[in-house]
Design a protein around this motif. Structure first.
Motif, short mmCIF file in Angstrom:
data_model
loop_
_atom_site.label_atom_id
_atom_site.label_comp_id
_atom_site.label_asym_id
_atom_site.label_seq_id
_atom_site.Cartn_x
_atom_site.Cartn_y
_atom_site.Cartn_z
N CYS A 107 24.26 20.53 66.31
CA CYS A 107 22.98 21.09 66.73
C CYS A 107 21.91 20.78 65.67
N CYS A 112 23.67 25.44 72.67
CA CYS A 112 24.24 25.88 71.40
C CYS A 112 24.36 27.39 71.41
N HIS A 162 19.31 22.32 65.04
CA HIS A 162 18.69 23.50 64.45
C HIS A 162 19.30 23.81 63.08
N ARG A 163 20.51 24.37 63.08
CA ARG A 163 21.14 24.65 61.79
C ARG A 163 22.56 24.12 61.71
N GLY A 164 22.81 23.12 62.56
CA GLY A 164 23.99 22.31 62.34
C GLY A 164 25.29 22.78 62.96
N ARG A 165 25.23 23.74 63.89
CA ARG A 165 26.51 24.16 64.49
C ARG A 165 27.10 23.02 65.31
N PHE A 172 24.79 29.43 69.04
CA PHE A 172 24.31 30.15 67.86
C PHE A 172 22.93 30.77 68.13
N HIS A 173 21.92 29.93 68.47
CA HIS A 173 20.57 30.46 68.72
C HIS A 173 20.02 29.98 70.05
N ALA A 174 20.93 29.48 70.91
CA ALA A 174 20.60 29.20 72.32
C ALA A 174 19.63 28.05 72.54
N TRP A 175 19.54 27.09 71.64
CA TRP A 175 18.79 25.87 71.97
C TRP A 175 19.57 25.13 73.07
#
Ligand code: FES
Ligand code: FE2
Length: 457
Positions: free
Chosen positions: A84, A103, A86-89, A105-108
């Protein structure tokens, strides 16, 4: 040697008759392969059949990298780094079906082509420099296909696939592997370097030592050669199949004994040694059964050429009656085609007639920088009749010595070598490997091509 630190620059020498064993044990070498080989070369991730419908995906893990292969239309497969922006998940694992990427984690979110369709509260990045649509899209991986294999390349500017793959297609396209389907797929954890696992299938010099049961049926003389980045080896067949190896020192056999040997080889041995269940493996059981019956039905005194012809046409009839493809390989083409191929870096093709075995070694995703850890994929592909291909899930074998029933007998013998080879690689008493300059050219060439990736520029 042993566990001491070695500079990779000291490990570059490769000759037809010499390979430094520390190339298999150095953690620094393994890291360099991750950085300059696996993320720069074409290599195969999966079969097209694993992503048959739009939205079907497969996450392919190799060492510390993971790539998602996804079908985006009936005739298009795309691939993305499994991360991802965003922050790499990591986004996905295994196989499945999606209509968009999400994703957790934060739903992107992204569409199947990797275009971002949701950055939660995107306006809050206003004025930030690295938030273009391109910045928040999934990171693309190059894809190409050949013979039903989906190849990926993580290099931003990869060499053209059509150049990379030469000259393999002109030799192997006759098998029509794109129409084959899985029979079984084992992903086996092995305590060895990925190259040790791969090299177990790059030469037939080991047949006398490792698979002596085959000497009764065939002469094991063979030679090996480079082919572009790739390599193949060819059995010389100075004697027809059914004649025992000259190494056994008992050549005198009657026509009938030779033919019986050949019948045993085709009818039972291939299925028993290289197949599972009914005997499907390197060949289909259907073809082997037909070949064995045809050879056994021949009258006493039938010469080998006739027996070979009878077995060939019996296989062809049985396979075609089943509605599947059988390759008609002209003898003059057969002589140079190559019996076992290695498509650089890790696609070994050990073909039968209407089936093939495939072997792939790769750094263990659960222990990616450990030079002593790999996954060895063992695969059987078959030309099935319409509607007859089984539904196949990858079988993960974490403890193969206690799961031998899942592995064909002959391949257990190969597996029995690889971990002890790796132990030996660490020995302070080992001063380099001495590949056979005739029968193990594929192996030295393999290391030369690895050097081209690791040490050029
Ligand atoms: S890490 Fe994926 S949305 Fe935040
Ligand atoms: Fe073997």
């Amino acid at each position: 040697m042993g566990t001491q630190q070695i500079r990779v620059e000291a490990l570059t020498e490769v000759r037809k008759d010499f390979i430094d064993n520390r190339r298999y044990t150095s953690a620094e070498f393994a890291r360099l392969e991750m950085e300059k080989l696996w993320t720069k070369t074409w290599h195969w991730a999966c079969r097209e059949e694993e992503v048959p419908q739009v939205g079907d995906y497969l996450a392919y893990d190799i060492g510390d990298q993971s790539v998602i292969v996804v079908r985006t239309s009936a005739d298009r497969i795309e691939a993305f780094h499994n991360v991802c922006p965003h922050r790499g998940r990591r986004l996905l694992s295994g196989r499945g079906k999606i209509n968009k990427f999400h994703c957790v984690f934060h739903a992107w979110q992204w569409d199947l082509h990797g275009n971002n369709i949701r950055v939660l509260d995107r306006e809050q990045w206003q004025g930030c420099p690295d938030m273009t649509d391109e910045d928040v899209a999934l990171s693309r991986v190059h894809v190409d296909t050949w013979a039903g294999f989906v190849f990926i390349n993580m290099n931003r500017e990869p060499e053209p696939f059509d150049e990379f793959i030469q000259p393999v297609p002109q030799f192997l396209d006759i098998l029509r592997m794109e129409d084959m389907r899985y029979n079984w797929h084992k992903a086996i954890k092995v305590k060895c370097n990925w190259k040790v696992a791969q090299e177990a299938f790059m030469e037939s010099y080991h047949v006398w030592g490792t698979h002596p049961q085959f000497l009764k049926y065939s002469d094991d003389k063979n030679e090996s050669m480079a082919q572009g980045k790739h390599g193949k080896h060819i059995w010389a067949y100075e004697y027809p199949p059914g004649v025992p190896s000259r190494r056994l020192g008992k050549q005198a056999q009657t026509v009938d004994e030779i033919r019986e040997n050949f019948g045993e080889l085709m009818g039972d041995v291939f299925g028993d040694q290289l197949g599972l269940g009914e005997g499907d493996g390197q060949f289909s059981a259907r073809a082997l059964k037909a070949a064995g019956a045809a050879i056994r039905a021949l009258p006493a005194g039938t010469p080998m050429e006739k027996a070979m012809e009878a077995s060939f046409f019996a296989m062809k009839d049985a396979v075609e009656k089943d509605g599947a493809y059988f390759p008609m390989i002209p003898p003059e083409f057969r002589a140079t085609m190559g019996d076992d191929w290695n498509v650089f870096p890790n696609l070994s093709v050990v073909w039968g007639a209407d089936g093939t075995l495939i072997f792939r070694g790769r750094p263990d995703p659960e222990d990616p920088y450990n030079p002593d850890a790999a996954i060895l994929d063992m695969i059987s592909l078959i030309h099935w009749g319409p509607g007859k291909a089984p539904v196949v899930e990858t079988e993960y074998l974490d403890d193969w010595r206690n799961q031998k029933a899942s592995i064909p007998k002959l391949l257990q013998q190969d597996l029995g070598n690889v971990e002890d080879v790796q132990r030996g690689m660490h020995s302070v008493g080992l001063r380099g490997l001495r590949p056979n300059p005739v029968q193990e050219v594929q192996i030295s060439h393999f290391h030369e091509v690895i050097n081209d990736y690791l040490f050029s520029k």
